[in-house]
Design a protein around this motif. Structure first.
Motif, PDB file in Angstrom:
ATOM      1  N   PHE A  66       0.820  -1.107   0.050  1.00  0.00           N
ATOM      2  CA  PHE A  66       0.153   0.055  -0.001  1.00  0.00           C
ATOM      3  C   PHE A  66       0.825   1.203   0.051  1.00  0.00           C
ATOM      4  O   PHE A  66       0.757   2.194  -0.785  1.00  0.00           O
ATOM      5  CB  PHE A  66      -1.060   0.033   1.222  1.00  0.00           C
ATOM      6  N   GLU A  86       2.537   1.691  -3.464  1.00  0.00           N
ATOM      7  CA  GLU A  86       1.514   2.250  -4.362  1.00  0.00           C
ATOM      8  C   GLU A  86       1.365   3.821  -4.212  1.00  0.00           C
ATOM      9  O   GLU A  86       1.111   4.438  -5.143  1.00  0.00           O
ATOM     10  CB  GLU A  86       0.164   1.459  -4.387  1.00  0.00           C
ATOM     11  N   LEU A  87       1.221   4.195  -3.058  1.00  0.00           N
ATOM     12  CA  LEU A  87       0.913   5.515  -2.649  1.00  0.00           C
ATOM     13  C   LEU A  87       2.285   6.175  -3.095  1.00  0.00           C
ATOM     14  O   LEU A  87       1.887   7.563  -3.618  1.00  0.00           O
ATOM     15  CB  LEU A  87       0.532   5.733  -1.007  1.00  0.00           C
ATOM     16  N   LEU A 133       2.324   7.163  -6.685  1.00  0.00           N
ATOM     17  CA  LEU A 133       1.039   8.218  -6.987  1.00  0.00           C
ATOM     18  C   LEU A 133       1.693   9.500  -6.495  1.00  0.00           C
ATOM     19  O   LEU A 133       2.194   9.511  -5.364  1.00  0.00           O
ATOM     20  CB  LEU A 133      -0.269   8.200  -6.222  1.00  0.00           C
ATOM     21  N   THR A 184       0.098  12.520  -6.513  1.00  0.00           N
ATOM     22  CA  THR A 184      -0.972  13.331  -6.410  1.00  0.00           C
ATOM     23  C   THR A 184      -1.645  13.551  -5.173  1.00  0.00           C
ATOM     24  O   THR A 184      -2.637  13.960  -4.764  1.00  0.00           O
ATOM     25  CB  THR A 184      -2.230  13.074  -7.522  1.00  0.00           C
ATOM     26  N   GLN A 196      -2.942  14.365  -1.680  1.00  0.00           N
ATOM     27  CA  GLN A 196      -3.298  15.604  -1.086  1.00  0.00           C
ATOM     28  C   GLN A 196      -2.547  15.605   0.134  1.00  0.00           C
ATOM     29  O   GLN A 196      -2.494  14.530   0.999  1.00  0.00           O
ATOM     30  CB  GLN A 196      -4.813  15.914  -0.635  1.00  0.00           C
TER      31      GLN A 196
END
Ligand SMILES: Cc1cc2nc3c(=O)[nH]c(=O)nc-3n(C[C@H](O)[C@H](O)[C@H](O)COP(=O)(O)OP(=O)(O)OC[C@H]3O[C@@H](n4cnc5c(N)ncnc54)[C@H](O)[C@@H]3O)c2cc1C
Ligand SMILES: Nc1ncnc2c1ncn2[C@@H]1O[C@H](COP(=O)(O)O)[C@@H](O)[C@H]1O
Lengths: 249, 317
Positions: free
Chosen positions: B305, B308-309, B312, B314, B316
């Protein structure tokens, strides 16, 4: 020192409750009943204090229908010396319970009253604080640790910010959190012995307290159901869904 | 008659849930007065006077109010109660500790933890750990009500300028003494108001492993929650507990890791907008409320997890 412990009979915490079809309440017929969980902690603590030689008597009191006697009996089986059952078949709100308990306190003259912090049926979290107001005694709510220091108690309380410690003078009210201790199970010999311990029975109507409900329960409903979710097969899929479908990350 | 809101604060700042309780109070009657009891609490009183919903602030100060002891607070409010139809506070440990003392002194049957105002005398509240909702109507002349803060939006916090009136303090209740407070300070969002909550349960197996939860929370700018079992086992402190006997949270995203989903836990999180469950037992009840369930070993899934984060960019902040 004498400790009074208030124990309530509630639907067992493992039972998945059902709302009655006519919306007047929840189904209680043929449903397993038990002692309100934190009330077990309250009894345990009182018995431990007695075993440590710091209390001389533990009295368990329950208010409710005839069958609440089982709840008192259970308290006797784990070490309470004497029981009191205040009988009533009507709905009793925490305010009424606290007024009845006030009468019992006046009669029994305990130095401490231990109770649960919250009943898991009505989730009110009121009775201990109300009793303490009526008696004008100090209150230590949500207790996770109790230390007796002469005629004072040092109590650790669980609050939203973390932990708080207060010192209160006896006589006092303590409402217990589940983390206060590990309640023991009643052994068979002790269950047998408990059968011989006295339970005093009183009628709520004889205690000179107005227990008429002040709150009308208009209806009881099922809460809205969540819509069924899905299972994802991998973390990558989960992250994609959270980003593109739910748009929460 | 007006309603009286009891402000929760730390003598410097208002506690955020005061804004949610104000909203609930204003739904009962729009003449909302607020009382702030404390010590050297001018700043917090000023913040309170700036809530546009509040028409008047009553400030009561004395050194014995510094630590919010209910035995000291209750008589102050009881004395003012004759001017009000309702007394309102949040149903958190502050309000739960205080309100019943006021209610008993006023001989009123308190209504705890409302989630909706139906009429000034009628409210919706959860019972049985939220497995049933009761509509209750108070017949008392004066009503003492505690509000589940997460069920009401916070009100505007600026633009108002209510007058601040000082009222006389009461006596000290000498039989209760505050000793200390152990607050766990962190830079993370507060559990009660966080947009994202990552919670760990007994499946974490140790306090050390809770670092996985911390890392995930860091990545998502989330608050950290826990099941009672995780707190009982000492993996994390009690202020993180979510559930019937802990805190109620309603974040946009709730991620339950190694939590089975006992009804007492669900009571504190099942209103969350999106629920994710990571659990190796496909039958765990948590999956019945999860929008996205991942049946996996958390010790593999959580590091993935995080990876995967990281991919990314993007997220916030
Ligand atoms: C009166 C009362 C009040 C209560 N109040 C609360 C409350 O406020 N909040 C609360 O949370 N509980 C509360 N409880 C306790 C509640 O009943 C449960 O015991 C508790 O929530 C269980 O916590 P858990 O899910 O972490 O542990 P468990 O039920 O033991 O579940 C652990 C889960 O982790 C999973 N798991 C284990 N290892 C792994 C792995 N490697 N990878 C993935 N998954 C794994 C298991 O499959 C299991 O589903 C209360 C109980 C009572 C009686
Ligand atoms: N009918 C009752 N009989 C005995 N004790 C009670 C009763 N109702 C409440 N109590 C006590 O008050 C505590 C808090 O209950 P409540 O205020 O209803 O959440 C319980 O944990 C009990 O210790």
């Amino acid at each position: 020192m004498k400790i009074l412990v208030a124990v309530k009979r509630v639907i067992d915490y493992n039972v998945q409750i059902r709302v009655k079809e006519d919306n007047t309440g929840v189904v209680t017929d043929n449903v397993k009943m038990s002692t309100n969980p934190p009330d077990d902690n309250a009894i345990e603590e009182a018995v431990k204090i007695k075993e440590a030689g710091k209390a001389t008597e533990v009295v368990a009191v329950s208010i409710g229908e005839e069958k609440a006697q089982e709840t008192v009996r259970k308290a006797l089986a784990v070490g309470a010396d004497k029981g009191i059952l205040v009988k009533t078949d009507s709905v009793i709100e925490p305010l009424a319970v606290s007024k009845l308990l006030q009468k019992i306190v006046e009669k029994e003259k305990p130095d401490l009253v231990f109770m649960g912090k919250q009943a898991i049926d009505d989730d009110c979290n009121q009775t201990g604080q109300m009793l303490s107001a009526l008696l004008n005694w100090p209150q230590a709510t949500f207790a996770s640790k109790i230390e007796i220091k002469g005629d004072k108690l040092e109590v650790t309380r669980e609050i939203d910010e973390g932990l708080e410690t207060i010192e209160i003078n006896v006589p006092a009210i303590v409402t217990c959190d589940l983390r206060l201790n590990e309640p023991r199970y009643a052994s068979l010999p002790n269950i047998m012995k408990a059968k011989k311990k006295p339970i005093e029975q009183l009628n709520a109507s004889d205690l000179g307290v107005d227990i008429t409900p002040r709150i009308e329960q208009v209806k009881v409903e099922e809460p809205p159901k969540r819509k069924a979710g899905i299972k994802v097969s991998s973390v990558a899929e989960l992250v994609q869904k959270l980003k593109n479908e739910a748009k929460v990350i | 008659m007006s309603v009286l809101l009891i402000a929760e604060h730390n003598n410097k700042e208002l506690k955020p849930f005061t804004l949610n309780a104000s909203t609930a109070a204003s739904q009962i009657d729009n003449d909302v007065h607020a009382i702030i009891i404390g010590y050297k609490c001018d700043e917090a009183a000023k913040a309170l006077s700036e809530l546009p919903l509040i028409k008047k602030v009553i400030q009561v100060e004395a050194s014995h109010y510094e630590n919010f002891v209910a035995e000291n607070f209750a008589p102050v409010i009881v004395k003012l109660a004759e001017n009000y139809s309702h007394i309102i506070s949040s149903a958190n440990t502050f309000g739960k500790n205080l309100m019943p003392r006021i209610a008993a002194a006023l001989d009123t049957s308190q209504i705890s933890d409302i989630i909706k105002v139906i009429a000034p005398d009628t409210f919706l509240r959860p019972i049985y750990a939220g497995n049933a909702f009761a509509t209750v109507k108070s017949k008392d002349a004066k009503k003492c009500v505690t509000v589940r803060p997460t069920s009401f939006d916070p009100c505007e916090s600026s633009g108002g300028s209510a007058p601040i009136e000082k009222a006389d303090p009461g006596e000290e209740f000498a039989k209760t003494k505050f000793v200390k407070r152990e607050e766990v300070k962190s830079d993370r969002p507060e559990l009660g108001t966080a947009r994202v909550v990552v919670s760990g349960g007994r499946g974490m197996q140790s306090g050390d492993n809770f670092k996985l939860i911390t890392s995930l929370a860091d990545k998502l700018n989330a608050a950290i929650g826990a099941s009672r079992a995780a707190v009982d086992a000492g993996y994390i402190s009690n202020d993180h507990q979510v559930g019937q006997t802990g805190k109620v949270v309603v974040p946009d995203l709730y991620i339950a890791v190694g939590i089975s989903g006992a009804i007492q836990h669900l009571a504190g999180m099942k209103e969350s907008k999106v629920i994710v469950a990571i659990n190796k037992d496909g039958e765990a009840p948590i999956f019945s409320v999860a929008d996205y369930g991942l049946e996996a070993d958390l010790f593999e899934a959580v590091p993935q997890f995080l990876e995967e984060l990281n991919k990314l960019n993007t997220i916030q902040k």
